[in-house]
Scaffold this active site. Structure first.
Site, PDB file in Angstrom:
ATOM      1  N   HIS A 107      -8.120  -8.374  -7.570  1.00 36.54           N
ATOM      2  CA  HIS A 107      -7.850  -6.947  -7.784  1.00 36.54           C
ATOM      3  C   HIS A 107      -7.489  -6.737  -9.244  1.00 36.54           C
ATOM      4  O   HIS A 107      -6.752  -7.537  -9.820  1.00 36.54           O
ATOM      5  CB  HIS A 107      -6.693  -6.465  -6.897  1.00 36.54           C
ATOM      6  CG  HIS A 107      -6.329  -5.042  -7.174  1.00 36.54           C
ATOM      7  ND1 HIS A 107      -7.014  -3.988  -6.638  1.00 36.54           N
ATOM      8  CD2 HIS A 107      -5.377  -4.505  -7.983  1.00 36.54           C
ATOM      9  CE1 HIS A 107      -6.496  -2.852  -7.083  1.00 36.54           C
ATOM     10  NE2 HIS A 107      -5.502  -3.144  -7.904  1.00 36.54           N
ATOM     11  N   ASP A 152      -1.254   4.194   3.619  1.00 33.06           N
ATOM     12  CA  ASP A 152      -1.338   4.324   2.155  1.00 33.06           C
ATOM     13  C   ASP A 152      -1.969   5.655   1.776  1.00 33.06           C
ATOM     14  O   ASP A 152      -1.544   6.308   0.830  1.00 33.06           O
ATOM     15  CB  ASP A 152      -2.140   3.160   1.560  1.00 33.06           C
ATOM     16  CG  ASP A 152      -2.261   3.300   0.045  1.00 33.06           C
ATOM     17  OD1 ASP A 152      -1.214   3.317  -0.622  1.00 33.06           O
ATOM     18  OD2 ASP A 152      -3.387   3.406  -0.463  1.00 33.06           O
ATOM     19  N   ARG A 183       2.805  11.060  -2.681  1.00 36.93           N
ATOM     20  CA  ARG A 183       3.331  10.583  -3.977  1.00 36.93           C
ATOM     21  C   ARG A 183       2.734  11.393  -5.114  1.00 36.93           C
ATOM     22  O   ARG A 183       3.419  11.762  -6.075  1.00 36.93           O
ATOM     23  CB  ARG A 183       2.967   9.097  -4.181  1.00 36.93           C
ATOM     24  CG  ARG A 183       3.866   8.140  -3.420  1.00 36.93           C
ATOM     25  CD  ARG A 183       3.282   6.732  -3.417  1.00 36.93           C
ATOM     26  NE  ARG A 183       3.168   6.163  -4.746  1.00 36.93           N
ATOM     27  CZ  ARG A 183       2.304   5.187  -5.078  1.00 36.93           C
ATOM     28  NH1 ARG A 183       1.494   4.680  -4.167  1.00 36.93           N
ATOM     29  NH2 ARG A 183       2.261   4.725  -6.292  1.00 36.93           N
ATOM     30  N   SER A 193       1.244  -0.353  -2.298  1.00 36.64           N
ATOM     31  CA  SER A 193      -0.014   0.341  -2.063  1.00 36.64           C
ATOM     32  C   SER A 193      -1.199  -0.598  -2.339  1.00 36.64           C
ATOM     33  O   SER A 193      -2.138  -0.704  -1.541  1.00 36.64           O
ATOM     34  CB  SER A 193      -0.056   1.575  -2.980  1.00 36.64           C
ATOM     35  OG  SER A 193      -1.346   2.090  -3.075  1.00 36.64           O
ATOM     36  N   LYS A 238      -3.615  -3.003   0.864  1.00 39.85           N
ATOM     37  CA  LYS A 238      -5.061  -2.910   1.050  1.00 39.85           C
ATOM     38  C   LYS A 238      -5.725  -4.278   0.921  1.00 39.85           C
ATOM     39  O   LYS A 238      -6.665  -4.594   1.635  1.00 39.85           O
ATOM     40  CB  LYS A 238      -5.647  -1.906   0.044  1.00 39.85           C
ATOM     41  CG  LYS A 238      -5.297  -0.472   0.441  1.00 39.85           C
ATOM     42  CD  LYS A 238      -5.697   0.536  -0.596  1.00 39.85           C
ATOM     43  CE  LYS A 238      -4.668   0.647  -1.676  1.00 39.85           C
ATOM     44  NZ  LYS A 238      -4.804   1.748  -2.603  1.00 39.85           N
TER      45      LYS A 238
HETATM   46  N1  IUR Z   1      -3.857   2.005  -7.121  1.00 39.97           N
HETATM   47  C1  IUR Z   1      -3.432   1.900  -5.850  1.00 39.97           C
HETATM   48  O1  IUR Z   1      -4.131   1.367  -5.008  1.00 39.97           O
HETATM   49  N2  IUR Z   1      -2.224   2.398  -5.532  1.00 39.97           N
HETATM   50  C2  IUR Z   1      -1.406   3.000  -6.426  1.00 39.97           C
HETATM   51  O2  IUR Z   1      -0.322   3.413  -6.092  1.00 39.97           O
HETATM   52  C3  IUR Z   1      -1.874   3.094  -7.759  1.00 39.97           C
HETATM   53  C4  IUR Z   1      -3.111   2.594  -8.087  1.00 39.97           C
HETATM   54  I1  IUR Z   1      -0.735   4.003  -9.205  1.00 39.97           I
END
Ligand code: IUR
Length: 451
Positions: free
Chosen positions: A89, A168, A175, A190, A194
């Site tokens: 990631h 999320d 958010r 977050s 994933k």
């Molecule tokens: N990318 C994500 O997947 N979550 C987040 O909270 C942010 C960037 I900032």
């Protein structure tokens, strides 16, 4: 299961007062977020309490686990894949096409890479958009389809389904409108929720800092890297983070089809050195931490071999065919020495921008380049915007290159008749030319490794 003895307002009050929520309380809260048992105002209040008081590691790990379990998870993967399911990631950078090279290279090393990726929004481009610049490629796949592609090819790059980590989606939406995005614990939760939903054995994180990064400040980026490594390992995914410099764009190309073309060069072993170095460093770590190489150096050697012997390019070809590309066109695109512009969309005009000074290239502002590319149509400012796959920027110089006034330093690929004045002006200011060469030229973007 919902726990009737836990009241949502009491949990908000506990967090507001600086308390540390228990895993049971966090689980209950997240479950109710998804089940509709938490009102939006309550979710906003809880997120603000979390933002203001911070999240302890005893909270971030259960929070991330609860988010991950809020919907579908991928797998269970076949027993024989044990130890081989891996992913990367990136926190997002300019010209970041690493996934397009790393996923096939890892697959060529026998790994399984179920990469769930994102679209571009704001100044950084999205891997899914780049892939879609190849005609026919689809980035949506069911769980079963993903497993089939992983069995047959070894890697796929697809978007998040509605069912993957729905908590999320709800939390991020709130958010975004309550001023609670920029909290390290919430960002880390977050992202990792994933990735953990992919049921990985190992994960490498490319955490960027510098002008072109989402998180410009290195100290903050490091804090995020540490938090993500703690959470990932806490969830049983072997996680390692590389802190990488994003002050200059990665490689030479910015823009969707342009980045596919550059990725193909790299897949054939002819990529720019900074791009190949980052692919090998991230992948080498991943092969090592997952137990598929005895050292990161051995991991890097294995990956490098796939770039020189054609196996990585072959995996890319197989992956795009499995995701919907026409097989003849995919073969024509991926064969070594191909004229990729017979297949990829090409802009109507290519106009060079000339250097206003003589000297040495000291810096190229990646954020400015990205914003210009976005304005040409390569990205979207709102999620409903259409992308122009053909447009973008092609840099003609490296940091340290000697340049004369009037030399081309960047080529603009555009579909509008002339480059708008403001883009020209901004690009003129994006390059810093100094009378003497820069004191240090980075030989690698990797500043540090956190595990
Ligand atoms: N990318 C994500 O997947 N979550 C987040 O909270 C942010 C960037 I900032």
């Amino acid at each position: 299961m919902a726990n009737a003895s836990l009241r949502i307002p009491d949990l908000i009050i506990k967090k507001r007062n600086g308390g540390v929520l228990t895993p049971e309380e966090i689980n209950h809260f997240v479950t109710e977020v998804v089940n509709g048992g938490v009102q939006e105002c309550q979710l906003g209040a809880m997120l603000m309490a979390m933002y203001l008081n911070g999240l302890a590691d005893e909270e971030t790990v259960p929070l991330t686990r609860a988010m991950m379990k809020s919907g579908d998870v991928l797998g269970p993967w076949p027993q024989e894949w044990s130890g081989k399911v891996v992913d990367k990631h990136s926190t997002g950078g300019v010209g970041d096409k690493i996934s397009l090279i790393l996923a096939p290279a890892l697959a060529a090393c026998g790994m399984k890479v179920p990469m769930v990726s994102g679209r571009g929004l704001g100044h950084t481009g999205g891997t899914l958009d780049k892939l879609e610049s190849i005609e026919g490629v689809s980035v949506s796949a069911s769980k079963d389809k993903m497993q089939q592609i992983l069995t047959e090819v070894g890697c796929c790059i697809v978007g998040q389904t509605e069912k993957l980590v729905p908590a999320d989606k709800k939390m991020y939406a709130i958010r975004d409108v309550t001023g609670t995005v920029e909290n390290i614990g919430l960002i880390a939760g977050s992202i990792i929720s994933k990735k953990a939903a992919e049921q990985l054995n190992a994960l490498v994180l490319d955490v960027k800092f510098g002008t072109g990064a989402v998180m410009v400040d290195e100290r903050k980026a490091r804090e995020l890297a540490n938090k993500m490594v703690t959470i990932g390992n806490g969830l049983g995914v072997k996680t390692v983070a590389l802190m990488t410099d994003m002050n200059n764009p990665i490689g030479k190309m910015i823009g969707n089809a342009l980045e596919i073309a550059e990725s193909l060069n790299c897949l054939h072993g002819n990529g720019p050195t900074d791009l190949e170095d980052l692919v090998l460093q991230l992948g080498g770590q991943l092969l090592f931490v997952s137990g598929n190489a005895t050292s990161t150096e051995e991991g890097q050697r294995k990956l490098k071999e796939t770039l020189t012997n054609g196996q990585a390019a072959k995996k890319f070809e197989q992956m795009i065919i499995a995701q919907g590309a026409d097989s003849e066109k995919a073969k024509a695109l991926c064969v070594k020495g191909s004229d990729v512009w017979k297949i990829l969309p090409r802009a109507n005009f290519i106009t060079p921008v000339k250097s206003k000074q003589s000297g040495f290239v000291n810096a190229i502002n990646s954020r400015t380049c990205a914003e210009c590319s976005l304005k040409l149509g390569a990205g979207r400012q709102a999620s409903s915007d259409q992308i122009n796959f053909a447009v973008g920027l092609e840099m003609c110089v490296d940091i340290g290159t000697s340049i004369k006034e009037g030399d081309d330093w960047i080529r603009v690929h555009h579909d509008c008749d002339v480059i708008p004045d403001d883009i020209k002006e901004r690009l003129n200011n994006a390059i810093d030319v100094t009378p003497s060469p820069p004191k240090t030229i980075l030989t690698t973007r990797v500043k540090d490794i956190i595990s």
